[in-house]
Design a protein around this motif. Structure first.
Motif, PDB file in Angstrom:
ATOM      1  N   ALA A   1     -40.395   1.937 -16.401  1.00 25.89           N
ATOM      2  CA  ALA A   1     -40.228   3.365 -16.678  1.00 25.89           C
ATOM      3  C   ALA A   1     -39.662   3.606 -18.062  1.00 25.89           C
ATOM      4  CB  ALA A   1     -39.308   3.996 -15.625  1.00 25.89           C
ATOM      5  N   VAL A   2     -38.658   2.868 -18.455  1.00 28.64           N
ATOM      6  CA  VAL A   2     -38.051   3.079 -19.771  1.00 28.64           C
ATOM      7  C   VAL A   2     -39.049   2.734 -20.873  1.00 28.64           C
ATOM      8  CG1 VAL A   2     -36.264   2.242 -21.351  1.00 28.64           C
ATOM      9  CG2 VAL A   2     -35.667   2.851 -19.007  1.00 28.64           C
ATOM     10  N   ALA A   3     -39.821   1.681 -20.691  1.00 29.43           N
ATOM     11  CA  ALA A   3     -40.845   1.350 -21.689  1.00 29.43           C
ATOM     12  C   ALA A   3     -41.853   2.489 -21.810  1.00 29.43           C
ATOM     13  CB  ALA A   3     -41.548   0.051 -21.308  1.00 29.43           C
ATOM     14  N   GLN A   4     -42.260   3.058 -20.684  1.00 27.76           N
ATOM     15  CA  GLN A   4     -43.210   4.168 -20.712  1.00 27.76           C
ATOM     16  C   GLN A   4     -42.591   5.405 -21.370  1.00 27.76           C
ATOM     17  OE1 GLN A   4     -44.116   4.535 -16.553  1.00 27.76           O
ATOM     18  NE2 GLN A   4     -45.753   2.994 -16.602  1.00 27.76           N
ATOM     19  N   ALA A   5     -41.350   5.693 -21.018  1.00 29.51           N
ATOM     20  CA  ALA A   5     -40.686   6.876 -21.580  1.00 29.51           C
ATOM     21  C   ALA A   5     -40.499   6.737 -23.085  1.00 29.51           C
ATOM     22  CB  ALA A   5     -39.344   7.109 -20.885  1.00 29.51           C
ATOM     23  N   ARG A   6     -40.125   5.561 -23.530  1.00 33.82           N
ATOM     24  CA  ARG A   6     -39.933   5.352 -24.968  1.00 33.82           C
ATOM     25  C   ARG A   6     -41.271   5.432 -25.714  1.00 33.82           C
ATOM     26  NH1 ARG A   6     -34.970   3.580 -26.654  1.00 33.82           N
ATOM     27  NH2 ARG A   6     -35.855   2.523 -28.466  1.00 33.82           N
ATOM     28  N   ALA A   7     -42.324   4.918 -25.078  1.00 35.73           N
ATOM     29  CA  ALA A   7     -43.652   5.013 -25.705  1.00 35.73           C
ATOM     30  C   ALA A   7     -44.099   6.465 -25.839  1.00 35.73           C
ATOM     31  CB  ALA A   7     -44.663   4.222 -24.886  1.00 35.73           C
ATOM     32  N   ALA A   8     -43.580   7.312 -24.937  1.00 38.71           N
ATOM     33  CA  ALA A   8     -43.913   8.738 -24.983  1.00 38.71           C
ATOM     34  C   ALA A   8     -42.986   9.518 -25.912  1.00 38.71           C
ATOM     35  CB  ALA A   8     -43.849   9.331 -23.582  1.00 38.71           C
ATOM     36  N   GLY A   9     -42.047   8.820 -26.554  1.00 35.17           N
ATOM     37  CA  GLY A   9     -41.191   9.468 -27.536  1.00 35.17           C
ATOM     38  C   GLY A   9     -39.803   9.826 -27.080  1.00 35.17           C
ATOM     39  N   HIS A  10     -39.402   9.417 -25.867  1.00 36.15           N
ATOM     40  CA  HIS A  10     -38.062   9.726 -25.377  1.00 36.15           C
ATOM     41  C   HIS A  10     -37.070   8.663 -25.853  1.00 36.15           C
ATOM     42  CE1 HIS A  10     -39.571  12.935 -22.856  1.00 36.15           C
ATOM     43  NE2 HIS A  10     -40.480  12.119 -22.364  1.00 36.15           N
ATOM     44  N   ALA A  11     -35.941   9.080 -26.377  1.00 34.12           N
ATOM     45  CA  ALA A  11     -34.919   8.148 -26.867  1.00 34.12           C
ATOM     46  C   ALA A  11     -33.983   7.779 -25.724  1.00 34.12           C
ATOM     47  CB  ALA A  11     -34.140   8.773 -28.016  1.00 34.12           C
ATOM     48  N   VAL A  12     -34.528   7.070 -24.749  1.00 35.78           N
ATOM     49  CA  VAL A  12     -33.739   6.658 -23.589  1.00 35.78           C
ATOM     50  C   VAL A  12     -33.530   5.151 -23.662  1.00 35.78           C
ATOM     51  CG1 VAL A  12     -35.787   6.344 -22.111  1.00 35.78           C
ATOM     52  CG2 VAL A  12     -33.548   6.804 -21.074  1.00 35.78           C
ATOM     53  N   HIS A  13     -32.384   4.697 -23.147  1.00 42.65           N
ATOM     54  CA  HIS A  13     -32.002   3.291 -23.293  1.00 42.65           C
ATOM     55  C   HIS A  13     -31.698   2.676 -21.939  1.00 42.65           C
ATOM     56  CE1 HIS A  13     -31.602   4.123 -27.588  1.00 42.65           C
ATOM     57  NE2 HIS A  13     -30.842   5.158 -27.268  1.00 42.65           N
ATOM     58  N   LEU A  14     -31.996   1.390 -21.830  1.00 48.09           N
ATOM     59  CA  LEU A  14     -31.591   0.638 -20.653  1.00 48.09           C
ATOM     60  C   LEU A  14     -30.131   0.223 -20.786  1.00 48.09           C
ATOM     61  CD1 LEU A  14     -34.647  -1.737 -20.101  1.00 48.09           C
ATOM     62  CD2 LEU A  14     -33.742  -0.117 -18.413  1.00 48.09           C
ATOM     63  N   THR A  15     -29.398   0.328 -19.682  1.00 47.89           N
ATOM     64  CA  THR A  15     -28.034  -0.185 -19.656  1.00 47.89           C
ATOM     65  C   THR A  15     -27.840  -0.940 -18.349  1.00 47.89           C
ATOM     66  OG1 THR A  15     -25.678   0.378 -19.906  1.00 47.89           O
ATOM     67  CG2 THR A  15     -27.035   1.908 -18.632  1.00 47.89           C
ATOM     68  N   ALA A  16     -26.903  -1.869 -18.316  1.00 49.94           N
ATOM     69  CA  ALA A  16     -26.654  -2.684 -17.128  1.00 49.94           C
ATOM     70  C   ALA A  16     -25.165  -2.915 -16.981  1.00 49.94           C
ATOM     71  CB  ALA A  16     -27.390  -4.022 -17.219  1.00 49.94           C
ATOM     72  N   GLU A  17     -24.718  -2.993 -15.725  1.00 46.79           N
ATOM     73  CA  GLU A  17     -23.287  -3.022 -15.431  1.00 46.79           C
ATOM     74  C   GLU A  17     -22.585  -4.258 -15.973  1.00 46.79           C
ATOM     75  OE1 GLU A  17     -23.768  -4.729 -10.881  1.00 46.79           O
ATOM     76  OE2 GLU A  17     -24.064  -2.625 -11.315  1.00 46.79           O
ATOM     77  N   LEU A  18     -23.328  -5.321 -16.267  1.00 45.10           N
ATOM     78  CA  LEU A  18     -22.708  -6.499 -16.862  1.00 45.10           C
ATOM     79  C   LEU A  18     -22.067  -6.168 -18.199  1.00 45.10           C
ATOM     80  CD1 LEU A  18     -22.404  -9.628 -16.454  1.00 45.10           C
ATOM     81  CD2 LEU A  18     -24.426  -9.856 -17.888  1.00 45.10           C
ATOM     82  N   GLY A  19     -22.578  -5.113 -18.856  1.00 49.91           N
ATOM     83  CA  GLY A  19     -22.058  -4.713 -20.148  1.00 49.91           C
ATOM     84  C   GLY A  19     -23.119  -4.586 -21.215  1.00 49.91           C
ATOM     85  N   LEU A  20     -24.384  -4.394 -20.791  1.00 48.81           N
ATOM     86  CA  LEU A  20     -25.489  -4.280 -21.742  1.00 48.81           C
ATOM     87  C   LEU A  20     -25.794  -2.812 -22.030  1.00 48.81           C
ATOM     88  CD1 LEU A  20     -28.062  -6.834 -20.255  1.00 48.81           C
ATOM     89  CD2 LEU A  20     -26.101  -7.299 -21.715  1.00 48.81           C
ATOM     90  N   TRP A  21     -26.061  -2.517 -23.295  1.00 45.95           N
ATOM     91  CA  TRP A  21     -26.510  -1.184 -23.686  1.00 45.95           C
ATOM     92  C   TRP A  21     -27.688  -1.338 -24.636  1.00 45.95           C
ATOM     93  CZ3 TRP A  21     -26.348   3.773 -22.468  1.00 45.95           C
ATOM     94  CH2 TRP A  21     -26.806   4.714 -23.398  1.00 45.95           C
ATOM     95  N   ASP A  22     -28.768  -0.587 -24.337  1.00 48.86           N
ATOM     96  CA  ASP A  22     -29.941  -0.551 -25.207  1.00 48.86           C
ATOM     97  C   ASP A  22     -30.531  -1.948 -25.359  1.00 48.86           C
ATOM     98  OD1 ASP A  22     -31.885   0.299 -27.006  1.00 48.86           O
ATOM     99  OD2 ASP A  22     -30.540   0.174 -28.734  1.00 48.86           O
ATOM    100  N   TYR A  23     -30.940  -2.524 -24.234  1.00 49.08           N
ATOM    101  CA  TYR A  23     -31.538  -3.856 -24.267  1.00 49.08           C
ATOM    102  C   TYR A  23     -33.006  -3.782 -23.871  1.00 49.08           C
ATOM    103  CZ  TYR A  23     -31.385  -4.239 -19.130  1.00 49.08           C
ATOM    104  OH  TYR A  23     -31.575  -4.047 -17.784  1.00 49.08           O
ATOM    105  N   THR A  24     -33.753  -4.818 -24.211  1.00 50.93           N
ATOM    106  CA  THR A  24     -35.169  -4.932 -23.866  1.00 50.93           C
ATOM    107  C   THR A  24     -35.355  -6.195 -23.051  1.00 50.93           C
ATOM    108  OG1 THR A  24     -35.817  -3.832 -25.919  1.00 50.93           O
ATOM    109  CG2 THR A  24     -37.516  -5.089 -24.756  1.00 50.93           C
ATOM    110  N   PRO A  25     -35.804  -6.083 -21.806  1.00 49.35           N
ATOM    111  CA  PRO A  25     -35.970  -7.277 -20.971  1.00 49.35           C
ATOM    112  C   PRO A  25     -37.100  -8.159 -21.482  1.00 49.35           C
ATOM    113  CG  PRO A  25     -36.884  -5.360 -19.869  1.00 49.35           C
ATOM    114  CD  PRO A  25     -36.187  -4.852 -21.095  1.00 49.35           C
ATOM    115  N   THR A  26     -36.965  -9.462 -21.260  1.00 45.71           N
ATOM    116  CA  THR A  26     -38.007 -10.394 -21.680  1.00 45.71           C
ATOM    117  C   THR A  26     -38.995 -10.621 -20.546  1.00 45.71           C
ATOM    118  OG1 THR A  26     -36.727 -12.322 -20.964  1.00 45.71           O
ATOM    119  CG2 THR A  26     -36.414 -11.582 -23.227  1.00 45.71           C
ATOM    120  N   PRO A  27     -40.245 -10.846 -20.847  1.00 45.23           N
ATOM    121  CA  PRO A  27     -41.228 -11.167 -19.804  1.00 45.23           C
ATOM    122  C   PRO A  27     -40.860 -12.458 -19.075  1.00 45.23           C
ATOM    123  CG  PRO A  27     -42.325 -10.570 -21.857  1.00 45.23           C
ATOM    124  CD  PRO A  27     -40.865 -10.721 -22.167  1.00 45.23           C
ATOM    125  N   ALA A  28     -41.472 -12.628 -17.904  1.00 45.38           N
ATOM    126  CA  ALA A  28     -41.374 -13.872 -17.129  1.00 45.38           C
ATOM    127  C   ALA A  28     -39.993 -14.127 -16.555  1.00 45.38           C
ATOM    128  CB  ALA A  28     -41.821 -15.072 -17.973  1.00 45.38           C
TER     129      ALA A  28
END
Length: 556
Positions: free
Chosen positions: A354-381
Motif C-alpha cells: 500500500a505505501v509503495a502504491q501511495a507513494r507512486a501516486a504522489g502521497h508523501a507517506v512513510h513506513l514506520t515500525a515499532e522497533l524504531g524504524l522511520w521512513d524505510y523501504t522493505p527489501t524483496p525476498a
C-alpha cells in the motif's frame, strides 16, 4: 564492574527469586539468557522473567522450570510466522507460570518510571482493554480529565547484549533499539552485559554509548552473543563485524517446541558451558553465512534462489491482502497521512504494498515500525517486519518509545495502522491474547499501542465464526479507531458504530453476501447494494509475492 567468564557472571550476580530483565533491542537475544537457563535448568530458581517479547527461545525458561511469573507483551513464535507457542500456552493454562500482559509501550513506560525514580508513568495505551485490570494500571482524575498511569517495573538484574564495551564497562549499542535500555537503569543491582569485543577507548563512539560503567555488574566478551538474533551496525564505524539473524535456527526452535524440546534444549543450551563450545556446534560455515547476511544487498541471493511464481492463481489470503492494501491507500489519501505502521505477517505485507502504491501516486507517506524504524523501504525476498536488511533504507533509526509514544498518537503525525487479529468484535475490538476456556494466543506486542493511538485502523483477518465471536472474552485492543476490517470474504466498514458488510468479492452478489454473513460469528448487517470488489490484478499479487516467496503469510 568486573571482566569475567559468562558462567561466573551469571553465577555471581543472579540469585534465586530474582526479577530478571532480558533487554531486547534489534538483537532479540543474549548468550547470558542462554547461560542462565543452562545453570538453573531443572532447579527451582523461582525467577520473575521480565521480557518484552519471549520468542521461541523464551521457552527455555519455561521448560527448564526457571520461572514462576512473567511480565511481557508477547509470548509466541516470530519465525517463520507469528503464532502461539505450545510451551507458553501450557504453562499459562496450567497456572505453572503466572503471566502479566502489557503492550510494548506500557511495558517500556513502566521500566522508564522505575529508571527515573518516579512513582508512575503516564500512558496513552491500555485503557479500554483487558490489561486495564492489571493492578499496576490505574486511572486518575487530573483537572477533570481521566489520565492513565502505570506503576514502576523494577528488575533486580538486567541481561543485555551490546556491540562494544571499553575496559571501564561503558557500553556502545547501535540502533534501532526497540525498548531501549531503561531496564538497565531501573535494575536494583545493575546489568550483566555481553559484547562482541572490549576495546581500549570508546570516546570516538560516545554518541553510541547507552549504558555507563557504573550500571554494569560484569562485562563478558562474547562473539556472536546475540545469536540467533543478529547484530546490526550500519555506518556506526564500531570496530566489530556485524551478522544477520539466523532464521533457520529460529524456525528449528519453533519446530522443537512442538516436538522434542528437551532434546533440542540439550543440544543447543545444556551441552555448552562456554560460548566457544556453542560456536563450534554452529560451525564456521554457518557463522560465515551470517556475516554475509549482514550485507544489505544479501537479499539478492535469496531472490535468485526463490523466484516469484507469477502464474499461480491468487490464494484467499492474497485476495484479502490486495483488498487491504487498497483500503490502506484510500485511508492514506483521505487522511493525507504521514505514516503507516503495520502489524506483523499479512498486515505487514499489505501495508508495504500500500505505501509503495501511495507513494507512486504522489502521497508523501512513510513506513514506520515499532522497533524504531522511520521512513524505510522493505527489501524483496524477506517478509519479516524487522528484517535487518531494511534498516539501512530508513531515514531514522530510533526506538519504540519514539515510534509508539510520539510519532503514533502524537499531535504532529497522522498515522494509519494496518494490523491483523485473531478475533474481531462487532464494535471493532481486537483480541490477540487469550480465548478464555480455549487457547492462549500471543499477546499485544505493539498492537494495543498502535490501535489505541493511531488516527485510524485497518484490520485484516479471515472471516470465520471463531474469529468473529458475538462477544470477545479478552480485549487486547479497543475498537473505537478501527474503521474497516478486510477479509477474504468481503470488506466491513464502521457504519453507525458497528461493522457492516460494504464490499463483496466478484461473483453472484446474493451468493457472496450469504457467504460473508454465514461466515461471521455475529449477526452481520449488510449495507444496501454492497460494492463488488475488483479482483486482484497480477501486478498487485506479484508485489505481495516479491516479499513472501515461501508463502509463509500468503498461504501458498
Amino acid at each position: 564492574m568486573e571482566h569475567t567468564e559468562l558462567a561466573d557472571a551469571i553465577a555471581r550476580h543472579v540469585r534465586p527469586g530474582d526479577a530478571v530483565h532480558v533487554v531486547l533491542g534489534h538483537c532479540r537475544w543474549t548468550a547470558a539468557a542462554r547461560e542462565l537457563c543452562r545453570q538453573h535448568w531443572g532447579g527451582d530458581a523461582g525467577l520473575t522473567l521480565i521480557m518484552a517479547s519471549l520468542g521461541s527461545l523464551g521457552a527455555l525458561f519455561f521448560r527448564g522450570g526457571l520461572v514462576r511469573e512473567v511480565v511481557t507483551a508477547y509470548s509466541g513464535d516470530s519465525f517463520p510466522t507469528y503464532s502461539p507457542n505450545p510451551v507458553f500456552a501450557e504453562a499459562y493454562r496450567s497456572g505453572e507460570v503466572a503471566v502479566e500482559h502489557w503492550s510494548f509501550a506500557s511495558y517500556v513506560q513502566r521500566l522508564e518510571a522505575a529508571a527515573r525514580g518516579l512513582p508512575a508513568a503516564v500512558t496513552g495505551s491500555v485503557r479500554g482493554s483487558s490489561m486495564a485490570a492489571n493492578p499496576e494500571y490505574s486511572e486518575v482524575d487530573v483537572d477533570g480529565r481521566t489520565v492513565s498511569v502505570v506503576a514502576p517495573l523494577v528488575p533486580d538484574v538486567a541481561l543485555v547484549h551490546g556491540a562494544v564495551a571499553d575496559h571501564e564497562g561503558n557500553i556502545a549499542m547501535a540502533p534501532p533499539l526497540l525498548e531501549g535500555v531503561a531496564g538497565v537503569y531501573a535494575a536494583r543491582r545493575g546489568a550483566i552485559v555481553t559484547v562482541e569485543e572490549v576495546v581500549d577507548d570508546l570516546r570516538p563512539f560516545a554518541h553510541l554509548v547507552r549504558i555507563p560503567a557504573h550500571r554494569v555488574l560484569a562485562v563478558v566478551e562474547t562473539p556472536f552473543g546475540a545469536h540467533p538474533g543478529g547484530l546490526y551496525l550500519g555506518s556506526t564505524g564500531l570496530p566489530v563485524d556485524p551478522y544477520g539473524e539466523d532464521i533457520p535456527f529460529w524456525i528449528e526452535a519453533r519446530r522443537a517446541a512442538r516436538d522434542d524440546f528437551d532434546d533440542w534444549a540439550q543440544r543447543w543450551c545444556l551441552d555448552h558451558a562456554t560460548q566457544e563450545s556453542y560456536l563450534r556446534a554452529l560451525g564456521t560455515d554457518r557463522l560465515t553465512a551470517l556475516r554475509l547476511r549482514s550485507d544489505p544487498s544479501s537479499w539478492e541471493a535469496d531472490a535468485a534462489a526463490f523466484p516469484v511464481d507469477t502464474d499461480r492463481a491468487p490464494t484467499p489470503l492474497e485476495h484479502a491482502a490486495v483488498w487491504c492494501a487498497r483500503e490502506v491507500v484510500d485511508r492514506v489519501t483521505a487522511r493525507r497521512a504521514d505514516a503507516v505502521l503495520a502489524g506483523a505477517g499479512l498486515a505487514n505485507l499489505a501495508a508495504w504494498v500500500a505505501v509503495a502504491q501511495a507513494r507512486a501516486a504522489g502521497h508523501a507517506v512513510h513506513l514506520t515500525a515499532e522497533l524504531g524504524l522511520w521512513d524505510y523501504t522493505p527489501t524483496p525476498a524477506d517478509p519479516f517486519i524487522f528484517n535487518h536488511r531494511s534498516f539501512p533504507t530508513a531515514s531514522m533509526l530510533a526506538d519504540a518509545d519514539l515510534v509508539l509514544d510520539t510519532l503514533v498518537g502524537g499531535p504532529g503525525t497522522s498515522t494509519i495502522a494496518c494490523v491483523g487479529a485473531a478475533q474481531v468484535g462487532r464494535d471493532g475490538a481486537l483480541n490477540s491474547t487469550d480465548v478464555p476456556g480455549g487457547s492462549f494466543l500471543v499477546g499485544s506486542g505493539g498492537g494495543n499501542d498502535v490501535v489505541t493511538r493511531a488516527d485510524e485502523v485497518v484490520v485484516i483477518t479471515s472471516l470465520e465464526p471463531d474469529r468473529t465471536p458475538e462477544a470477545l472474552g479478552y480485549v487486547t485492543s479497543p475498537g473505537d479507531r478501527v474503521s474497516s476490517v478486510v477479509t477474504d470474504k468481503g470488506v466491513l466498514r464502521r457504519v453507525e458504530g458497528e461493522l457492516r458488510l460494504i464490499g463483496i468479492p466478484p461473483g453472484d452478489p446474493e451468493e457472496m453476501v450469504r457467504a460473508a454473513v454465514g461466515a461471521c460469528g455475529w449477526d452481520l448487517q449488510v449495507v444496501r447494494d454492497p460494492v463488488p470488489l475488483r479482483p486482484p490484478s497480477r501486478p498487485e499479487v506479484v508485489a505481495l509475492r516479491e516479499f513472501d516467496r515461501h508463502g509463509w503469510f500468503l498461504g501458498h
